[in-house]
Motif scaffolding. Structure first.
Motif, short mmCIF file in Angstrom:
data_model
loop_
_atom_site.label_atom_id
_atom_site.label_comp_id
_atom_site.label_asym_id
_atom_site.label_seq_id
_atom_site.Cartn_x
_atom_site.Cartn_y
_atom_site.Cartn_z
N MET A 1 0.84 -1.17 0.00
CA MET A 1 0.00 0.00 0.00
C MET A 1 0.89 1.24 0.00
O MET A 1 1.87 1.31 0.69
CB MET A 1 -0.92 -0.01 1.21
CG MET A 1 -1.89 1.15 1.22
SD MET A 1 -3.01 1.12 2.62
CE MET A 1 -2.06 2.06 3.77
N ALA A 2 0.51 2.20 -0.77
CA ALA A 2 1.21 3.48 -0.80
C ALA A 2 0.91 4.25 0.48
O ALA A 2 -0.06 3.96 1.16
CB ALA A 2 0.78 4.28 -2.03
N PRO A 3 1.71 5.23 0.81
CA PRO A 3 1.46 6.02 2.02
C PRO A 3 0.07 6.66 1.99
O PRO A 3 -0.45 7.01 0.95
CB PRO A 3 2.54 7.09 1.98
CG PRO A 3 3.56 6.62 1.01
CD PRO A 3 2.88 5.68 0.08
N THR A 4 -0.48 6.82 3.18
CA THR A 4 -1.77 7.49 3.33
C THR A 4 -1.56 8.99 3.43
O THR A 4 -0.64 9.44 4.10
CB THR A 4 -2.48 6.97 4.59
OG1 THR A 4 -2.63 5.56 4.49
CG2 THR A 4 -3.84 7.61 4.76
N ASN A 5 -2.42 9.74 2.77
CA ASN A 5 -2.37 11.19 2.84
C ASN A 5 -2.95 11.61 4.19
O ASN A 5 -4.13 11.39 4.45
CB ASN A 5 -3.18 11.81 1.70
CG ASN A 5 -3.16 13.32 1.69
OD1 ASN A 5 -3.02 13.96 2.71
ND2 ASN A 5 -3.32 13.87 0.51
N PRO A 6 -2.13 12.22 5.06
CA PRO A 6 -2.64 12.58 6.39
C PRO A 6 -3.74 13.64 6.35
O PRO A 6 -4.55 13.72 7.26
CB PRO A 6 -1.40 13.10 7.12
CG PRO A 6 -0.40 13.40 6.08
CD PRO A 6 -0.75 12.57 4.88
N ALA A 7 -3.80 14.43 5.29
CA ALA A 7 -4.81 15.49 5.20
C ALA A 7 -6.22 14.92 5.02
O ALA A 7 -7.19 15.46 5.54
CB ALA A 7 -4.48 16.45 4.06
N ASN A 8 -6.34 13.83 4.25
CA ASN A 8 -7.69 13.30 3.99
C ASN A 8 -7.83 11.81 4.33
O ASN A 8 -8.90 11.24 4.16
CB ASN A 8 -8.10 13.55 2.54
CG ASN A 8 -7.18 12.87 1.54
OD1 ASN A 8 -6.45 11.95 1.87
ND2 ASN A 8 -7.22 13.34 0.30
N GLY A 9 -6.75 11.16 4.76
CA GLY A 9 -6.81 9.76 5.15
C GLY A 9 -6.88 8.79 3.98
O GLY A 9 -7.04 7.59 4.17
N LYS A 10 -6.75 9.28 2.75
CA LYS A 10 -6.84 8.41 1.58
C LYS A 10 -5.48 7.83 1.24
O LYS A 10 -4.44 8.46 1.42
CB LYS A 10 -7.39 9.16 0.37
CG LYS A 10 -8.85 9.54 0.51
CD LYS A 10 -9.37 10.19 -0.74
CE LYS A 10 -10.83 10.53 -0.60
NZ LYS A 10 -11.35 11.16 -1.83
N GLY A 11 -5.49 6.61 0.69
CA GLY A 11 -4.29 5.94 0.25
C GLY A 11 -4.61 5.04 -0.92
O GLY A 11 -5.77 4.94 -1.34
N TYR A 13 -4.99 1.38 -2.40
CA TYR A 13 -5.21 -0.01 -2.01
C TYR A 13 -5.29 -0.85 -3.27
O TYR A 13 -5.71 -0.38 -4.33
CB TYR A 13 -6.53 -0.15 -1.25
CG TYR A 13 -6.50 0.53 0.10
CD1 TYR A 13 -6.15 -0.18 1.23
CD2 TYR A 13 -6.82 1.88 0.22
CE1 TYR A 13 -6.11 0.44 2.46
CE2 TYR A 13 -6.78 2.50 1.45
CZ TYR A 13 -6.43 1.78 2.57
OH TYR A 13 -6.39 2.40 3.78
N GLU A 14 -4.87 -2.10 -3.15
CA GLU A 14 -4.95 -3.03 -4.28
C GLU A 14 -5.91 -4.14 -3.91
O GLU A 14 -5.81 -4.73 -2.84
CB GLU A 14 -3.57 -3.62 -4.57
CG GLU A 14 -3.58 -4.59 -5.73
CD GLU A 14 -2.19 -5.12 -6.04
OE1 GLU A 14 -1.94 -6.29 -5.73
OE2 GLU A 14 -1.39 -4.35 -6.58
N ILE A 15 -6.83 -4.41 -4.81
CA ILE A 15 -7.77 -5.52 -4.64
C ILE A 15 -7.47 -6.52 -5.75
O ILE A 15 -7.50 -6.19 -6.92
CB ILE A 15 -9.23 -5.04 -4.76
CG1 ILE A 15 -9.53 -4.01 -3.68
CG2 ILE A 15 -10.19 -6.23 -4.69
CD1 ILE A 15 -10.86 -3.31 -3.85
N ARG A 16 -7.15 -7.74 -5.36
CA ARG A 16 -6.88 -8.79 -6.34
C ARG A 16 -8.04 -9.77 -6.37
O ARG A 16 -8.58 -10.14 -5.33
CB ARG A 16 -5.60 -9.55 -5.98
CG ARG A 16 -4.38 -8.73 -6.14
CD ARG A 16 -3.17 -9.57 -5.86
NE ARG A 16 -1.98 -8.76 -6.04
CZ ARG A 16 -0.80 -9.26 -6.29
NH1 ARG A 16 -0.63 -10.56 -6.37
NH2 ARG A 16 0.23 -8.47 -6.43
N ILE A 17 -8.38 -10.19 -7.55
CA ILE A 17 -9.45 -11.17 -7.71
C ILE A 17 -8.87 -12.34 -8.49
O ILE A 17 -8.48 -12.19 -9.65
CB ILE A 17 -10.66 -10.57 -8.46
CG1 ILE A 17 -11.23 -9.40 -7.67
CG2 ILE A 17 -11.70 -11.65 -8.72
CD1 ILE A 17 -12.30 -8.63 -8.40
#
Length: 81
Positions: A1-11, A13-17
């Motif tokens: 996972m890439a770092p999370t943006n502390p300003a908005n909490g978004k980062g 994510y990878e979903i594998r199927i």
């Protein structure tokens, strides 16, 4: 996972199927999932939530090979292996 943006909490994510399928079935499933994420591909501007997708052939899946053992076992049990 890439770092999370502390300003908005978004980062990122990878979903594998994992999918036991022919090449054609895999691309059909990919198309359907793509339409679920972005039902209007011709919209102006980027999607509200940026995303990307890919179909990876079995020989390219080299990480955590045992993650898909259950799919292989199921295919063997069903006689589709």
């Amino acid at each position: 996972m890439a770092p999370t943006n502390p300003a908005n909490g978004k980062g990122t994510y990878e979903i594998r199927i994992g999918l036991w399928a022919t090449r054609e079935q895999a691309f059909e499933a990919h198309e359907r999932l793509t339409r679920a994420l972005c039902p209007e591909p011709q919209h102006s501007g980027p999607c509200e939530s940026p995303w990307s997708s890919a179909v990876v052939p079995p020989e390219a899946v080299d990480e955590g090979g045992d993650l898909y053992d259950e799919l292989v076992m199921q295919a063997e049990a069903e006689g589709t292996y």
